[in-house]
Design an enzyme around this catalytic site. Structure first.
Site, short mmCIF file in Angstrom:
data_model
loop_
_atom_site.label_atom_id
_atom_site.label_comp_id
_atom_site.label_asym_id
_atom_site.label_seq_id
_atom_site.Cartn_x
_atom_site.Cartn_y
_atom_site.Cartn_z
N ALA A 31 -18.11 -53.57 -73.70
CA ALA A 31 -19.38 -54.32 -73.65
C ALA A 31 -19.72 -54.80 -72.24
CB ALA A 31 -19.30 -55.51 -74.61
N HIS A 129 -16.93 -46.81 -81.87
CA HIS A 129 -17.37 -47.83 -82.83
C HIS A 129 -18.74 -47.53 -83.39
CE1 HIS A 129 -14.35 -50.80 -80.82
NE2 HIS A 129 -13.77 -49.89 -81.57
N CYS A 162 -32.71 -49.98 -99.11
CA CYS A 162 -33.11 -48.57 -99.09
C CYS A 162 -34.41 -48.40 -99.87
CB CYS A 162 -32.00 -47.73 -99.73
SG CYS A 162 -32.39 -45.99 -99.89
N1 APR Z 1 -18.93 -56.23 -64.84
C1 APR Z 1 -17.59 -56.10 -65.07
N2 APR Z 1 -16.96 -56.66 -66.13
C2 APR Z 1 -17.73 -57.37 -67.00
C3 APR Z 1 -19.12 -57.56 -66.81
C4 APR Z 1 -19.71 -56.96 -65.68
N3 APR Z 1 -21.03 -57.08 -65.42
N4 APR Z 1 -19.58 -58.34 -67.84
C5 APR Z 1 -18.52 -58.62 -68.63
N5 APR Z 1 -17.42 -58.05 -68.12
C6 APR Z 1 -16.07 -58.04 -68.69
C7 APR Z 1 -15.65 -59.35 -69.31
O1 APR Z 1 -14.98 -60.14 -68.34
C8 APR Z 1 -14.71 -58.91 -70.44
O2 APR Z 1 -13.37 -58.86 -69.97
O3 APR Z 1 -16.11 -57.12 -69.76
C9 APR Z 1 -15.17 -57.49 -70.77
C10 APR Z 1 -15.85 -57.38 -72.13
O4 APR Z 1 -14.86 -57.60 -73.09
P1 APR Z 1 -15.26 -57.84 -74.63
O5 APR Z 1 -16.39 -58.81 -74.69
O6 APR Z 1 -13.98 -58.14 -75.36
O7 APR Z 1 -15.84 -56.45 -75.10
P2 APR Z 1 -15.04 -55.16 -75.55
O8 APR Z 1 -13.73 -55.04 -74.81
O9 APR Z 1 -15.97 -54.03 -75.46
O10 APR Z 1 -14.72 -55.47 -77.10
C11 APR Z 1 -14.17 -54.42 -77.87
O11 APR Z 1 -14.49 -55.78 -79.86
O12 APR Z 1 -15.76 -57.17 -81.15
C12 APR Z 1 -15.36 -55.88 -80.99
O13 APR Z 1 -16.50 -53.99 -81.75
C13 APR Z 1 -16.53 -54.95 -80.74
O14 APR Z 1 -16.56 -52.93 -79.39
C14 APR Z 1 -16.21 -54.31 -79.38
C15 APR Z 1 -14.71 -54.50 -79.28
ZN ZN Z 2 -30.42 -45.35 -100.94
#
Ligand code: APR
Ligand code: ZN
Length: 263
Positions: A31, A129, A162
């Site tokens: 994310a 995902h 639906c």
């Molecule tokens: N540049 C670099 N790093 C960033 C930036 C940015 N602009 N913005 C946020 N981050 C870093 C944050 O510091 C954090 O460590 O990105 C990381 C995002 O981590 P999460 O929020 O945990 O997201 P993610 O690792 O994708 O989560 C995995 O968890 O909830 C589930 O399904 C959901 O796909 C997701 C999965």
């Molecule tokens: Zn249906």
């Protein structure tokens, strides 16, 4: 910025050098690669899980409780996961690496489709995902474009149903407790086990089985590059660790790769 005794520029140059020398490079995004596009991540302060209860995002709660279903739909509609967010410099830099022949594939945990919009080849983007572009009926399997459903979800007063059979609609994103799309997982695993540079961009690496991918890469002897604003459990295994923003870091790395390739 000084990191591990290296300047930002020095770290960018080292990452670019590894990519130029590599035969098979894999990008793995979370994310954090989309926050500069205005989509909140999950675990940063103020992220999605500080506003919503992850428990609402289990498939069991979604199917069993109408109030949960409506809340999930309204969160997805309002948080921009289905809105017209635009790719940022990080997405474009990743697509540029592919165009230069220096990226084999993108493995993403994101459901926002921004890699594909930025120009990464769809058949080289493995969405572990799922994807928020479609909703599916849990009874008759009919698929709906998300834009069509998001409006209904915003309006309420109940979760969209639906129009063919009245069944429950669910976004094509994977909820906690659901299995990951098998083809995407199989391909992501294979590419992770067969690369020589693995770049993690914007992920805490705490959700499994997605977080197995960088481990597979390390087991295969790949060099690890991590671009992430906060720490991850694999930082100590990184050949290059950039505690900096994805957009700026990936743009500088792509520019340096281009210069080294004499493009
Ligand atoms: N540049 C670099 N790093 C960033 C930036 C940015 N602009 N913005 C946020 N981050 C870093 C944050 O510091 C954090 O460590 O990105 C990381 C995002 O981590 P999460 O929020 O945990 O997201 P993610 O690792 O994708 O989560 C995995 O968890 O909830 C589930 O399904 C959901 O796909 C997701 C999965
Ligand atoms: Zn249906």
């Amino acid at each position: 910025m000084e990191l591990k005794g290296q300047s930002f520029e020095g770290l960018v140059e080292r990452a670019a050098g590894l990519i130029v020398a590599a035969k098979r490079v894999v990008a793995f995004t979370g994310a954090g690669v989309s926050t500069e596009s205005g989509i909140p991540d999950f675990r940063s302060p103020g992220g999605i899980w500080s506003k919503y209860d992850p428990e609402d995002f289990t498939i069991q709660s979604f199917v069993r409780r109408p109030d949960t279903r409506l809340r999930v739909w309204q969160m997805l509609a309002e948080s921009g996961l289905s809105a017209r967010a635009q790719p940022n410099a990080a997405h474009y830099a990743i697509a540029e690496l592919e165009r230069m022949g220096k990226l084999t594939c993108v493995i993403t945990q994101n459901v926002d489709n921004l890699h594909q919009i930025a120009g990464s080849s769809p058949d080289r983007v493995f969405e572990l995902h799922g994807n928020m572009q479609w909703a599916r009926c849990l009874d008759c399997e009919k698929r709906y474009p998300m834009e069509e459903i998001a409006e209904k979800a915003r309006a309420g007063p109940e979760a969209p149903l639906c129009t063919v059979c009245g069944g429950m609609l669910k976004p094509d994103a994977v909820f906690f407790g659901e299995t990951l799309p098998s083809e995407a997982l199989m391909k992501a695993t294979s590419y992770s086990r067969n690369c020589d540079v693995f770049i993690v961009i914007g992920s805490t690496l705490v959700v499994y089985p997605a977080a197995l991918m960088p481990q597979y890469a390390r087991e295969a002897g790949a060099k690890l590059v991590i671009v992430n604003l906060s720490s991850t459990p694999m930082d100590h295994q990184a050949s290059v660790l950039l505690r900096s923003k994805a957009g700026e870091s990936m743009s500088r790395i792509a520019e340096s790769v281009k210069a080294k390739l004499g493009r």
